[in-house]
Write a protein that holds these residues in place. Structure first.
Motif, PDB file in Angstrom:
ATOM      1  N   THR A   9       0.849  -1.186   0.000  1.00 32.11           N
ATOM      2  CA  THR A   9       0.000   0.000   0.000  1.00 32.11           C
ATOM      3  C   THR A   9       0.885   1.235   0.000  1.00 32.11           C
ATOM      4  O   THR A   9       1.768   1.374   0.851  1.00 32.11           O
ATOM      5  CB  THR A   9      -0.920   0.020   1.227  1.00 32.11           C
ATOM      6  N   HIS A  20     -16.677   3.492   1.199  1.00 35.77           N
ATOM      7  CA  HIS A  20     -15.737   2.883   2.144  1.00 35.77           C
ATOM      8  C   HIS A  20     -16.431   2.621   3.478  1.00 35.77           C
ATOM      9  O   HIS A  20     -17.185   3.464   3.977  1.00 35.77           O
ATOM     10  CB  HIS A  20     -14.530   3.794   2.346  1.00 35.77           C
ATOM     11  N   TYR A 210      -3.038   7.397   3.559  1.00 36.89           N
ATOM     12  CA  TYR A 210      -3.746   6.366   2.807  1.00 36.89           C
ATOM     13  C   TYR A 210      -5.248   6.628   2.876  1.00 36.89           C
ATOM     14  O   TYR A 210      -5.765   7.157   3.862  1.00 36.89           O
ATOM     15  CB  TYR A 210      -3.432   4.974   3.358  1.00 36.89           C
ATOM     16  N   THR A 212      -7.516   3.996   2.132  1.00 37.19           N
ATOM     17  CA  THR A 212      -8.088   2.660   2.018  1.00 37.19           C
ATOM     18  C   THR A 212      -8.987   2.367   3.216  1.00 37.19           C
ATOM     19  O   THR A 212      -8.947   3.060   4.242  1.00 37.19           O
ATOM     20  CB  THR A 212      -6.973   1.611   1.941  1.00 37.19           C
TER      21      THR A 212
END
Length: 505
Positions: A9, A20, A210, A212
């Motif tokens: 990542t 998300h 990030y 994610t």
């Protein structure tokens, strides 16, 4: 055998999308949904199951069940479709029950795989609507930065239609994301409410390189949990309200305030264009009640018509404003003459004396003249805090000779030099003000006197004190009626001081 492939990542430049998800056991999810009532949870679930929101709020259906887990007994059987699940929540809303029943069904049943960022944002906005006084809001004014090629206009008094920037949602959000993406990862939700004349923006700040789902699920041990910032735009108004999304008793640290300031500085840049640049100017007004904000800093309320001048802003009369006092007295006299009962059998020829004493009636009329239609106990527009600093010189002491013989070194000492605990106050004098006071120290003594009014409805309390005769309504200064339209300011010569055409400090 070949080694297993590892997933790496790397930091990215993307924003957090609506889809998300956060685990149902995440601290933000449990805390936010746990603050909502049963009816609010059912209303939110029905909103999530609407066709336009299903891509952002996918529930756990029978088609998502793993065939290998068929033998596992679930407390909540998955529904076959979203329409069937929608009918289930309509049935829950039609009957009585507890909040825990709906909350457990959402977290452990229908959305057991996680709560999306869109769902979390709508839940926080729903809590804000259910509890309008849950957060403390600061009002800012969207001001146009003057340049040499354009005339300077005051956005609070001009009637020019071009004084406000055009608000186009997609363009504004793209510009705001462009300003903030190099600094932080964030999730944005812009929503126009139907129940109130406002547009609300929620920015969830994710302090990570990030974007994610794994980085979102990681909980930090920081005590400063203020990750969401709210901004509200009243319709047709140059003001912007900002607040940190905190829960009761939470102490907001410097990191949370710094992140809020970053977003706040990016908002006028997102509105700006090459021919017009904007900035957020202070209005010295903070409040907990959204109704109070809309009253003092809402559509058509940008000219500071508060206190006794409130009769001119809410159209409480139909006559000419210049003839209001005369016409009102005439109308009252006509009503008392025409509306009185006529003398007849069994009725007294003379009206009974009013039970209200003349002094009390006089004080009530004075309060009506000073406060107008504002500062009513149950009007829902209460300000919970109002503080001022008195900059008037202390009255001279009659026995000036005795004062000269005494030690007056402590009188001229500036209280601003004292160490204050906590964050600096907006009422602290600037270096220029301290120097000005020191230059006039031989002529007058100006102590650092601060007065703070605090309560559920400050100005309604002052109005009651006037009606009870505790405060002289005729000699009372105008800033005690709230006509300045600020919650913090400096008083000089009986008036709130104005700096850069903005009343306050």
């Amino acid at each position: 055998m070949a080694p297993h492939a590892t997933t790496t990542t790397v930091p990215d430049c993307k924003n957090i999308p609506h889809s998300h998800r956060l685990p149902v056991t995440h601290r933000e999810v449990v805390r936010t949904l746990g603050k909502l009532s049963r009816l609010s949870l059912i209303s939110l679930a029905q909103q999530w199951l609407m066709k336009k929101n299903r891509d952002f709020c996918p529930p756990y259906l029978l088609a998502d069940q793993d065939p290998n887990d068929v033998d596992v007994e679930d407390q909540y059987d998955p529904a076959h479709s979203c329409d069937e699940l929608l009918e289930t929540y309509k049935v829950l809303g039609a009957r009585k029950g507890g909040k825990r029943e709906v909350l457990d069904r959402i977290l452990e049943g229908d959305w057991r795989t996680g709560i999306s960022m869109y769902q979390l944002a709508t839940a926080e906005i729903q809590h804000l609507l259910d509890h309008p006084t849950a957060l403390r809001w600061t009002a800012k004014r969207l001001a146009k930065i003057p340049n040499s090629r354009s005339a300077v206009h005051d956005m609070e008094v001009t009637n020019d239609s071009d004084h406000l920037p055009r608000f186009q949602a997609q363009t504004f959000m793209a510009n705001l994301a462009r300003e903030l993406t190099p600094l932080m990862k964030a999730h944005y939700l812009l929503m126009r409410l139907k129940t109130m004349p406002i547009t609300i923006l929620r920015v969830y700040i994710h302090d990570s390189p990030y974007s994610t789902e794994q980085s979102l699920a990681t909980e930090t041990s920081s005590s400063d949990g203020a990750k969401a910032v709210f901004f509200i735009w009243p319709n047709g108004s140059p003001f912007v309200y900002s607040s940190l999304a905190t829960h009761l008793g939470q102490v907001v640290g410097d990191d949370g305030r710094h992140l809020r300031d970053i977003v706040q500085q990016a908002i006028p840049k997102a509105f700006s264009r090459p021919s017009a640049r904007y900035q957020l100017a202070s209005t010295n007004f903070t409040a907990r009640s959204l109704d109070a904000l809309l009253t003092y800093r809402g559509p058509g309320k940008s000219n500071g018509a508060a206190g006794g001048f409130s009769i001119f802003q809410d159209h409480s009369f139909s006559q000419n404003a210049l003839d209001f006092i005369t016409s009102q007295k005439t109308d009252d006299a006509e009503k008392s003459g025409a509306g009185g009962e006529k003398a007849g059998p069994g009725r007294p020829k003379r009206a009974l004396d009013d039970a209200e004493a003349p002094e009390a009636k006089r004080r009530r009329e004075v309060a009506e003249g000073r406060f107008g239609t504002s500062a009513k106990p149950n009007d829902g527009q209460g300000l919970d805090r109002f503080e001022v600093r008195i900059d008037d010189p202390f009255p001279p002491i009659p026995n000036s000779a005795a004062r000269a013989d005494g030690d007056t070194s402590d009188l001229n000492a500036q209280p601003a030099n004292r160490s204050r605990r906590g964050r600096p106050s907006l009422l602290d004098r600037s270096a220029a003000e301290i120097e000005e006071i020191q230059d006039r120290a031989d002529e007058a003594w100006v102590p650092d006197v601060r007065v703070t009014f605090q309560g559920p409805h400050v100005f309604a309390g002052i109005r009651q004190l006037v009606e009870q005769g505790v405060v002289d309504g005729e000699k009372m200064p105008g800033w005690m009626t709230g006509e300045a339209g600020v919650t913090i300011g400096a008083v000089k010569n009986g008036r709130i001081r104005t700096k850069d055409r903005v009343p306050g400090v």
